[in-house]
Write a protein that holds these residues in place. Structure first.
Motif, PDB file in Angstrom:
ATOM      1  N   UNK A  77       0.798  -1.393   0.003  1.00  0.00           N
ATOM      2  CA  UNK A  77       0.013   0.059   0.019  1.00  0.00           C
ATOM      3  C   UNK A  77       0.875   1.152   0.005  1.00  0.00           C
ATOM      4  N   UNK A  78       0.934   2.035  -0.964  1.00  0.00           N
ATOM      5  CA  UNK A  78       1.615   3.268  -1.060  1.00  0.00           C
ATOM      6  C   UNK A  78       1.127   4.327  -0.581  1.00  0.00           C
ATOM      7  N   UNK A  79       1.680   5.247  -0.446  1.00  0.00           N
ATOM      8  CA  UNK A  79       1.097   6.611   0.334  1.00  0.00           C
ATOM      9  C   UNK A  79       0.549   7.472  -0.562  1.00  0.00           C
ATOM     10  N   UNK A  80      -0.576   8.208  -0.021  1.00  0.00           N
ATOM     11  CA  UNK A  80      -1.409   9.228  -0.878  1.00  0.00           C
ATOM     12  C   UNK A  80      -0.500  10.494  -0.776  1.00  0.00           C
ATOM     13  N   UNK A  81      -0.173  11.176  -2.031  1.00  0.00           N
ATOM     14  CA  UNK A  81       0.669  12.429  -1.879  1.00  0.00           C
ATOM     15  C   UNK A  81      -0.039  13.338  -1.110  1.00  0.00           C
ATOM     16  N   UNK A  82       0.466  14.118  -0.164  1.00  0.00           N
ATOM     17  CA  UNK A  82      -0.139  15.164   0.524  1.00  0.00           C
ATOM     18  C   UNK A  82       0.956  16.330   0.829  1.00  0.00           C
ATOM     19  N   UNK A  83       1.766  16.460  -0.532  1.00  0.00           N
ATOM     20  CA  UNK A  83       2.601  17.741  -0.422  1.00  0.00           C
ATOM     21  C   UNK A  83       4.069  17.291   0.027  1.00  0.00           C
ATOM     22  N   UNK A  84       4.105  15.817   0.439  1.00  0.00           N
ATOM     23  CA  UNK A  84       5.608  15.513   0.901  1.00  0.00           C
ATOM     24  C   UNK A  84       5.987  15.950   2.179  1.00  0.00           C
ATOM     25  N   UNK A  85       5.349  16.427   3.095  1.00  0.00           N
ATOM     26  CA  UNK A  85       5.356  16.736   4.580  1.00  0.00           C
ATOM     27  C   UNK A  85       4.717  15.747   5.346  1.00  0.00           C
ATOM     28  N   UNK A  86       4.201  14.539   5.111  1.00  0.00           N
ATOM     29  CA  UNK A  86       3.794  13.706   6.024  1.00  0.00           C
ATOM     30  C   UNK A  86       4.297  12.155   5.878  1.00  0.00           C
ATOM     31  N   UNK A  87       5.778  12.201   5.614  1.00  0.00           N
ATOM     32  CA  UNK A  87       6.360  10.962   5.617  1.00  0.00           C
ATOM     33  C   UNK A  87       6.209  10.069   4.485  1.00  0.00           C
ATOM     34  N   UNK A  88       5.707  10.672   3.366  1.00  0.00           N
ATOM     35  CA  UNK A  88       5.244   9.925   2.304  1.00  0.00           C
ATOM     36  C   UNK A  88       6.589   9.308   1.731  1.00  0.00           C
ATOM     37  N   UNK A 114       5.463  -1.990 -10.308  1.00  0.00           N
ATOM     38  CA  UNK A 114       4.955  -1.006 -10.990  1.00  0.00           C
ATOM     39  C   UNK A 114       5.645   0.283 -10.465  1.00  0.00           C
ATOM     40  N   UNK A 115       5.306   1.429 -10.806  1.00  0.00           N
ATOM     41  CA  UNK A 115       5.776   2.556 -10.101  1.00  0.00           C
ATOM     42  C   UNK A 115       4.817   3.033  -9.411  1.00  0.00           C
ATOM     43  N   UNK A 116       4.868   2.484  -7.867  1.00  0.00           N
ATOM     44  CA  UNK A 116       3.780   2.678  -6.838  1.00  0.00           C
ATOM     45  C   UNK A 116       3.583   4.229  -6.404  1.00  0.00           C
ATOM     46  N   UNK A 117       2.068   4.145  -6.232  1.00  0.00           N
ATOM     47  CA  UNK A 117       1.554   5.672  -5.778  1.00  0.00           C
ATOM     48  C   UNK A 117       1.716   6.903  -6.920  1.00  0.00           C
ATOM     49  N   UNK A 118       2.230   6.438  -8.313  1.00  0.00           N
ATOM     50  CA  UNK A 118       2.092   7.442  -9.252  1.00  0.00           C
ATOM     51  C   UNK A 118       1.183   7.534 -10.048  1.00  0.00           C
ATOM     52  N   UNK A 123       1.322  10.856  -6.302  1.00  0.00           N
ATOM     53  CA  UNK A 123       2.789  10.758  -6.041  1.00  0.00           C
ATOM     54  C   UNK A 123       3.533  11.560  -7.110  1.00  0.00           C
ATOM     55  N   UNK A 124       4.248  12.587  -7.225  1.00  0.00           N
ATOM     56  CA  UNK A 124       4.944  13.063  -8.492  1.00  0.00           C
ATOM     57  C   UNK A 124       5.773  12.065  -9.354  1.00  0.00           C
ATOM     58  N   UNK A 125       5.545  11.861 -10.298  1.00  0.00           N
ATOM     59  CA  UNK A 125       6.188  10.918 -10.842  1.00  0.00           C
ATOM     60  C   UNK A 125       7.637  10.666 -10.873  1.00  0.00           C
ATOM     61  N   UNK A 126       8.447  12.102 -11.136  1.00  0.00           N
ATOM     62  CA  UNK A 126       9.822  11.865 -11.026  1.00  0.00           C
ATOM     63  C   UNK A 126      10.378  11.600  -9.729  1.00  0.00           C
ATOM     64  N   UNK A 127       9.740  12.167  -8.554  1.00  0.00           N
ATOM     65  CA  UNK A 127      10.066  11.587  -7.296  1.00  0.00           C
ATOM     66  C   UNK A 127       9.726  10.302  -6.850  1.00  0.00           C
ATOM     67  N   UNK A 128       8.769   9.726  -7.338  1.00  0.00           N
ATOM     68  CA  UNK A 128       8.395   8.374  -7.280  1.00  0.00           C
ATOM     69  C   UNK A 128       9.316   7.201  -7.796  1.00  0.00           C
TER      70      UNK A 128
END
Length: 341
Positions: A77-88, A114-118, A123-128
């Motif tokens: 289970x991948x994280x839902x992107x919340x801006x990057x400040x919630x331990x994603x 797969x590319x999880x959470x993207x 989740x921003x694809x480049x960061x994922x």
């Protein structure tokens, strides 16, 4: 074993395990999750997931693959992107590490992600992508496993803007003018799922037996140069491993090379590698540009300004960036052959 980025449908991968980007309730969803449930057989897969119950973010659980070519499905289970400040970032890293560890515990020798959470999780694809490559790369430095990162939709793959801009500028400055008309900025990845596909993607000029470029004489005596003239590629490679004070295992892992192939190189004086294999060892040994050309020359290759592949490799060497997985990320984006086995 090495790590490959490929464009394919993950449900068709003949590996020991594929990874499902699951939801915490382990219910059939859309996207990759829905495709995996459908290909496995919805009734059997949902029943197996329901017996487990749920899965926390960053955690991983395992079921049979049922009708899939893969023996197992690892649900994470991948994280839902919340801006990057919630331990994603840590949670996404945990998805890969926990899935890999679960595969290892179940004696899997190959796994496809797969590319999880993207997707819908935002989740921003480049960061994922960077997190995926970093987590997988670190695992492979400690363990033997064939790992695939499967990209189904070309839009799901993206270089960071900073890296893309830097490479574009370097190419513009170094790629010879008469070839620039062949380039395109509409970058899409290509299908790379055959052992020798890399050879098809390289131009005949890339693969021709070119004379090595002159190398720097800094730190080398005339006697050293003369004594090394008759070296084969394997002999020079093994000498460099000793000179760099590293080990065989560290070298082939950093080169993204399979252990069996390295054993073949070590045992065969007359072995001649492909260009991508030779470059991979130059990267693993962190050779400078002259040293890299010297090693490539033993296999009949060089680095020129008339090949996008060569220019990208030169860029990373000149930047002293020897992360082979990041280099492959860039090569994949520019539809070039990947380094390693």
């Amino acid at each position: 074993m090495p790590f490959e980025i490929i464009r394919n449908d993950i449900t068709t991968m003949s590996v020991d395990a594929i990874v499902n980007a699951a939801n915490s309730a382990l219910q059939m969803g859309g996207g990759v999750c829905g495709a995996i449930f459908t290909a496995a057989g919805v009734q059997n897969m949902q029943a197996a997931c329901s017996r487990i119950g749920e899965c926390g973010v960053g955690k991983a659980v395992l079921t049979d693959g049922f009708n899939l070519p893969a023996k197992y499905v690892i649900h994470t289970v991948g994280p839902i992107w919340q801006g990057g400040k919630h331990n994603e970032a840590q949670q996404l890293n945990d998805c890969y590490i926990n899935s890999l560890e679960l595969a290892r515990q179940n004696k899997c020798t190959s796994i496809a992600f797969p590319l999880i959470s993207s997707g819908i999780y935002g989740y921003p694809r480049d960061q994922a992508l960077q997190i995926a490559i970093s987590a997988i790369g670190k695992f492979l430095l400690r363990h033997e496993m064939m790992v695939y990162l499967v990209v189904y939709d070309p839009k799901s793959f993206a270089l960071s803007e900073k890296l893309f801009s830097a490479i574009e500028k370097y190419i513009d400055d170094n790629y010879i003018e008469e070839h620039k008309s062949r380039r395109t900025r509409n970058i899409e990845p290509y299908e790379y799922n055959q052992e020798n596909e890399c050879l098809r993607m390289m131009t005949s000029q890339d693969l021709c037996m070119e004379a090595p470029s002159p190398v720097s004489k800094s730190g080398r005596s005339l006697d050293d140069v003369v004594s090394q003239l008759g070296e084969s590629f394997p002999q020079m490679l093994l000498r460099l491993i000793d000179e760099k004070k590293t080990t065989d295992v560290e070298t082939y892992k950093k080169a993204n090379i399979d252990r069996k192939l390295f054993s073949k190189i070590r045992s065969g004086k007359g072995y001649t590698p492909s260009k991508v294999t030779a470059v991979a060892f130059a990267i693993a040994l962190e050779l400078n540009l002259d040293e890299a050309k010297d090693l490539l020359g033993k296999a009949g290759f060089t680095l020129s300004r008339s090949s996008i592949f060569d220019v990208i490799i030169s860029y990373f060497i000149e930047e002293s960036n020897y992360d082979i997985f990041e280099i492959n990320q860039a090569l994949f984006a520019y539809q070039q052959a990947l380094l390693g086995a």
